[in-house]
Write a protein that holds these residues in place. Structure first.
Motif, PDB file in Angstrom:
ATOM      1  N   GLY B  64      65.679  62.717  32.411  1.00 33.16           N
ATOM      2  CA  GLY B  64      65.245  61.605  31.563  1.00 33.16           C
ATOM      3  C   GLY B  64      63.941  61.899  30.850  1.00 33.16           C
ATOM      4  N   VAL B  65      63.005  62.487  31.570  1.00 29.80           N
ATOM      5  CA  VAL B  65      61.717  62.850  30.950  1.00 29.80           C
ATOM      6  C   VAL B  65      61.958  63.838  29.808  1.00 29.80           C
ATOM      7  N   HIS B  66      62.786  64.823  30.067  1.00 28.05           N
ATOM      8  CA  HIS B  66      63.071  65.828  29.029  1.00 28.05           C
ATOM      9  C   HIS B  66      63.760  65.188  27.820  1.00 28.05           C
ATOM     10  N   ALA B  67      64.737  64.320  28.078  1.00 34.69           N
ATOM     11  CA  ALA B  67      65.433  63.665  26.967  1.00 34.69           C
ATOM     12  C   ALA B  67      64.446  62.921  26.083  1.00 34.69           C
ATOM     13  N   GLY B  68      63.425  62.342  26.712  1.00 35.69           N
ATOM     14  CA  GLY B  68      62.442  61.563  25.971  1.00 35.69           C
ATOM     15  C   GLY B  68      61.321  62.381  25.368  1.00 35.69           C
ATOM     16  N   GLY B  69      61.395  63.691  25.484  1.00 35.07           N
ATOM     17  CA  GLY B  69      60.404  64.553  24.843  1.00 35.07           C
ATOM     18  C   GLY B  69      59.250  64.961  25.725  1.00 35.07           C
ATOM     19  N   GLY B  70      59.273  64.581  27.007  1.00 36.19           N
ATOM     20  CA  GLY B  70      58.232  65.017  27.928  1.00 36.19           C
ATOM     21  C   GLY B  70      58.576  66.358  28.548  1.00 36.19           C
TER      22      GLY B  70
END
Lengths: 195, 171
Positions: B64-70
Motif C-alpha cells: 500500500g505504501v508503495h502504491a501510494g508513492g512512498g
C-alpha cells in the motif's frame, strides 16, 4: 441485511474523489464506479491483507481519502490490524466491512460465531475514532453522508446478504478487466505519482 | 578483550542506510535485537513507523505504501518471515513491489552450528520464494544494504537483508 451492490450505489453518491479499495465488493464495484482510475480492485492477493494495504496507501497519500470495503472474514484473519490503524489514526481512512456471516466465495460456510460478533465494538475497543454498524440500507443511506465528512479513522460494519458462489474457481466469470499492475499504474498516473 | 566497534552492526549505520535510500515508512514488529534501532527511528522525522502485530501484515502494508508513492522497508525477524509466506507471495511478489526486508537472523552463529531451528529454515525459505538475500553482520557490511535497495528497485521485487548479528543486535 442489504444487498452489497445497492449499498455501493448509495456510497458512490458520497464518494467524492476518494480512492476506493473495493476488496470483496470488487465484482460489484467495477460496474458502479465512475472513476476507475481511482479504484484499486485487486482481487484477493492474500486473504486478510486489504486493511493493511489500505492503511499503507492512506499513510502514503494523506491528502486523499482512502475507502476500503473489507470483509468480516478478512478482519477475522488479521484482527491485529485494527490497533495498528487506530494507533496511526489516519484522518483520511474509511474502513467499511461487509459482514455476510459466511465465507461466500467458498460455498457459504459460516465464519466463527457468525451471527454474534460485534465488529464495531471490536474496532471501538481497538481505538478507532468513530465506529458504526448498519443492518439496513435505509439506515446506511441516512448516515453515509455524515460518515464521509468525518475525520478518520472510521469503521463501519455492514450486514450484507450472502451471495454464495459454488462454482469452481476456474469456471467463475472474471470480473476484473485490469491486472493488478495496471490498476496500480492507473491510480499512480491519476495522482501524478512518478515511477 | 572487548571487541572493537567495527565488529558490530550499529543501529545508526542501519538508520543511515535507510535514509540514504529514501525510506519513508518502516513496517516492523520488534524483536530482541532492534530496540536501539527503534529509539533512533522514532526520533527520525523523515520516517513513519508502522507497527504491526503479525509479520504478514507488513507485506500488505508495504504494498500500500508503495502504491501510494512512498518507500517502505520491512523490519522483522526470521521467525515472522516464515509465517508471512502467503502475504509476501500475494502482496509483494505478486504485485511487483520493490521493498527491502531486513530480517533478524535469529539462531545464526556463522559457524554452522545454529542455536535455533529457524536459522536452518531461513535461507531455504528465501530460496524457495526466489528472493535474493544479503548477509550483514557488522558496519563494514552496510553497503550491502544499499545494494539490496538498488536491486529491489531495478527488479521491482522484494530483496532480503539478513542481519546476522544476533549476539550484539543493533546495539
Amino acid at each position: 441485511m442489504m444487498q452489497t451492490a445497492e449499498m455501493l450505489k448509495v456510497f458512490n453518491r458520497h464518494r467524492g474523489d476518494a480512492l476506493v479499495v473495493p476488496g470483496r465488493g470488487g465484482r460489484f464495484w467495477v460496474n458502479i464506479s465512475t472513476q476507475p482510475s481511482r479504484d484499486l480492485p485487486l482481487g484477493d492477493p492474500a486473504m486478510g491483507g486489504h486493511a493493511m494495504f489500505s492503511l499503507g496507501l492512506a499513510l502514503a497519500r494523506p491528502k486523499n481519502k482512502v475507502v476500503l470495503f473489507d470483509s468480516e472474514g478478512d478482519v477475522l484473519m488479521s484482527m491485529g490490524v485494527l490497533p495498528t490503524i487506530a494507533d496511526l489514526a489516519p484522518a483520511n481512512f474509511y474502513h467499511f466491512m461487509l459482514d455476510n456471516e459466511c465465507y461466500a466465495t467458498t460455498g457459504g460456510q459460516p465464519v466463527p460465531n457468525a451471527k454474534n460478533v460485534q465488529y464495531d465494538m471490536i474496532a471501538k475497543g481497538a481505538g478507532y475514532k468513530h465506529t458504526y454498524a448498519f443492518a439496513s440500507l435505509e439506515e446506511f443511506t441516512g448516515a453515509i453522508g455524515d460518515i464521509m465528512s468525518l475525520q478518520g479513522p472510521v469503521f463501519c460494519a455492514l450486514k450484507v446478504v450472502p451471495e454464495v458462489i459454488n462454482e469452481a474457481i476456474g469456471r467463475r466469470p472474471r470480473w476484473n478487466t485490469r491486472t493488478k499492475d495496471q490498476v496500480i499504474a492507473d491510480m499512480r498516473k491519476e495522482l501524478g505519482i512518478a515511477g | 578483550m572487548a571487541e572493537s566497534q567495527e565488529g558490530f552492526l550499529s543501529p545508526k549505520t542501519v538508520l543511515d542506510e535507510m535514509k540514504k535510500n529514501g525510506v519513508t515508512h518502516v513496517l516492523w514488529l520488534p524483536d530482541s535485537e532492534t530496540n536501539w534501532l527503534y529509539t533512533l527511528m522514532k526520533a527520525e522525522p523523515s520516517l513513519t513507523l508502522v507497527p504491526v502485530s503479525r509479520e504478514g501484515l507488513a507485506f500488505s502494508g508495504a504494498a500500500g505504501v508503495h502504491a501510494g508513492g512512498g518507500k517502505p522497508v520491512i523490519l522483522i525477524q526470521n521467525t515472522g518471515l516464515l509465517e508471512s509466506g502467503d502475504s509476501m507471495r500475494g502482496w509483494c511478489l505478486g504485485m511487483n513491489v520493490p521493498v527491502v526486508m531486513m530480517i533478524g537472523y535469529r539462531g545464526y552463529t556463522r559457524h554452522g552450528v545454529n542455536t535455533d531451528t529457524v536459522a536452518d529454515f531461513t535461507e531455504p525459505f528465501l530460496i524457495a520464494f526466489g528472493i535474493k538475500y544479503y548477509l550483514v553482520e557488522r558496519d563494514a557490511d552496510a553497503p550491502r544494504i544499499s545494494v539490496a535497495f538498488e536491486e529491489s528497485r531495478k527488479k521491482n521485487r522484494p530483496v532480503a537483508v539478513l542481519v546476522g548479528d544476533e549476539y550484539h543486535g543493533f546495539n
